[in-house]
Write an enzyme that holds these catalytic residues in place. Structure first.
Site, mmCIF file in Angstrom:
data_model
loop_
_atom_site.group_PDB
_atom_site.id
_atom_site.type_symbol
_atom_site.label_atom_id
_atom_site.label_comp_id
_atom_site.label_asym_id
_atom_site.label_seq_id
_atom_site.Cartn_x
_atom_site.Cartn_y
_atom_site.Cartn_z
ATOM 1 N N HIS A 1 -0.093 4.273 7.640
ATOM 2 C CA HIS A 1 0.568 4.918 6.498
ATOM 3 C C HIS A 1 1.028 6.340 6.818
ATOM 4 C CE1 HIS A 1 -2.285 1.949 4.634
ATOM 5 N NE2 HIS A 1 -1.136 1.592 4.074
ATOM 6 N N ASP B 1 -2.885 7.682 8.527
ATOM 7 C CA ASP B 1 -3.890 6.795 9.120
ATOM 8 C C ASP B 1 -3.143 5.837 10.052
ATOM 9 O OD1 ASP B 1 -2.771 4.774 7.563
ATOM 10 O OD2 ASP B 1 -4.412 4.671 6.124
ATOM 11 N N SER C 1 0.800 -1.228 0.000
ATOM 12 C CA SER C 1 0.000 0.000 0.000
ATOM 13 C C SER C 1 0.834 1.280 0.000
ATOM 14 C CB SER C 1 -0.941 0.007 1.202
ATOM 15 O OG SER C 1 -0.220 -0.191 2.406
#
Length: 368
Positions: free
Chosen positions: A336, A333, A40
């Site tokens: 991340h 978040d 991600s």
């Protein structure tokens, strides 16, 4: 004015423009494309095309600071590492592979992947099935499978020597491993079957297999990113009364050490035909956390967007608590980084000192 003088002057200007343009074109061609593999941290939208995946950055407030101000599939408030690396090199962001094959017929002769492709997938790991099946992601093995298909297509479109030259100048960026380490400490079964050292040894040996597959299909320049101190992510801090979870960090250190050793051996096994730059994201993030004020960050523990303690008990959604200034936070978040933090990482990855890059940085890798 004498017409001959005018003609000479115009000819000189024309030649100067041609030389300037040619030099600029050659400079741009140092790196014709970037092929991205990973999780991600570098996914630019592949997971949006996975029907069963629950790991998608498709809701506000993701993308709030992206140029479009909308969610793009990036797990960030703005641009991620894949975007910022492309910016450094002077290329457009490589498009997500699944967006390309979903919009066009893969068998059409006019389809080209010469400008780079991003295969990364949120939730992906070195091992297959890093995440539960219901959260479907594209494992590294599958990502390399997709690249093999792209390579086969390119061999049909491009003369062999031209293709090899193109691929040998392209950058192959690999950013993966965090989910495997998260997975180890979230699975009692894995911990029973493997000691921490056995587990990271398996990670590096599995990664080596995939790197060799890329090499066998033309890759020569590799940007390899180690795993950061993910025990300091907001979601990990919840396990240790808001302090960094040391067990996860220790496993990251073990893996990074094994990864660096593996890369040295792998280069020798391929008779030094490989060039690579290793980025120590662990040291880079630790430095930012320990010297946060000097970098302009006011909060090193909380997620900017989330819910509950440290804003880390639930991921970012439209009903989440959102910090007013994303520049103040290292973490966007629960897992991340913000675009602001990622820009510092990429600056160091690109032209950082040996403290963070080994044996060369990306700027030097591009110049080879």
């Amino acid at each position: 004015m004498d017409i001959s003088i005018v003609m000479i002057r115009n000819s000189f200007l024309l030649i100067s423009c041609f030389v300037f343009f040619s030099l600029g074109f050659l400079e741009a061609q140092k790196t014709p494309a970037i092929y991205v593999f990973g999780d991600s941290l570098v996914d630019v939208g592949n997971n949006n095309h996975l029907t069963l995946s629950l790991v998608k950055a498709i809701l506000p407030y993701y993308g709030i600071d992206f140029p479009t101000k909308k969610p793009t599939g990036r797990f960030s408030n703005g641009k991620n590492a894949a975007d910022l690396i492309a910016e450094k090199i002077g290329l457009a962001t490589s498009p997500p592979y699944l967006s390309l094959v979903s919009k066009i017929n893969f068998n059409k002769k006019n389809v080209s992947f010469l400008h780079g492709v991003n295969f990364a997938s949120g939730g992906a790991g070195i091992f297959n099935g890093t995440d539960p099946t219901i959260r479907q992601s594209i494992s590294l093995t599958k990502q390399v499978d997709y690249y093999s298909q792209v390579h086969e297509k390119l061999t049909q479109q491009t003369e062999a020597s031209t293709l090899q030259k193109h691929l040998s100048k392209s950058i192959f960026a690999i950013v993966i491993g965090s989910n495997d380490i998260f997975g180890y400490y979230n699975s009692m079964d894995l911990q029973k079957k493997n000691t921490p050292q056995q587990y990271v040894d398996s990670m590096t040996s599995s990664l080596k297999i995939q790197l060799q597959r890329l090499y066998n299909n033309g890759a020569r320049k590799f940007e390899i990113v180690g795993v950061g101190p993910i025990g300091c992510c907001p979601i990990s801090r919840l396990k240790n009364k808001t302090e960094c979870f040391s067990q996860t960090n220790l496993l990251s250190i073990k893996y990074n050490k094994g990864l660096q050793s593996m890369l040295k051996e792998w280069k020798l096994e391929n008779k030094d035909l490989i060039s690579y730059s290793y980025f120590d994201s662990f040291a880079a993030l630790q430095d930012i956390i320990q010297n946060s004020i000097s970098y302009g960050f006011k909060d090193v523990k909380d997620a900017c967007c989330g819910l509950g303690e440290l804003n880390a008990q639930f991921f970012c959604t439209p009903v989440s608590s959102l910090c007013a200034n994303r520049q103040d936070h290292i973490f966007w978040d629960p897992v991340h980084p913000t675009e602001a933090a990622m820009r510092i990482f990429v600056d160091r990855l690109y032209n950082g000192p040996s403290k963070y890059t080994f044996p060369i940085n990306m700027e030097q890798l591009v110049a080879i």
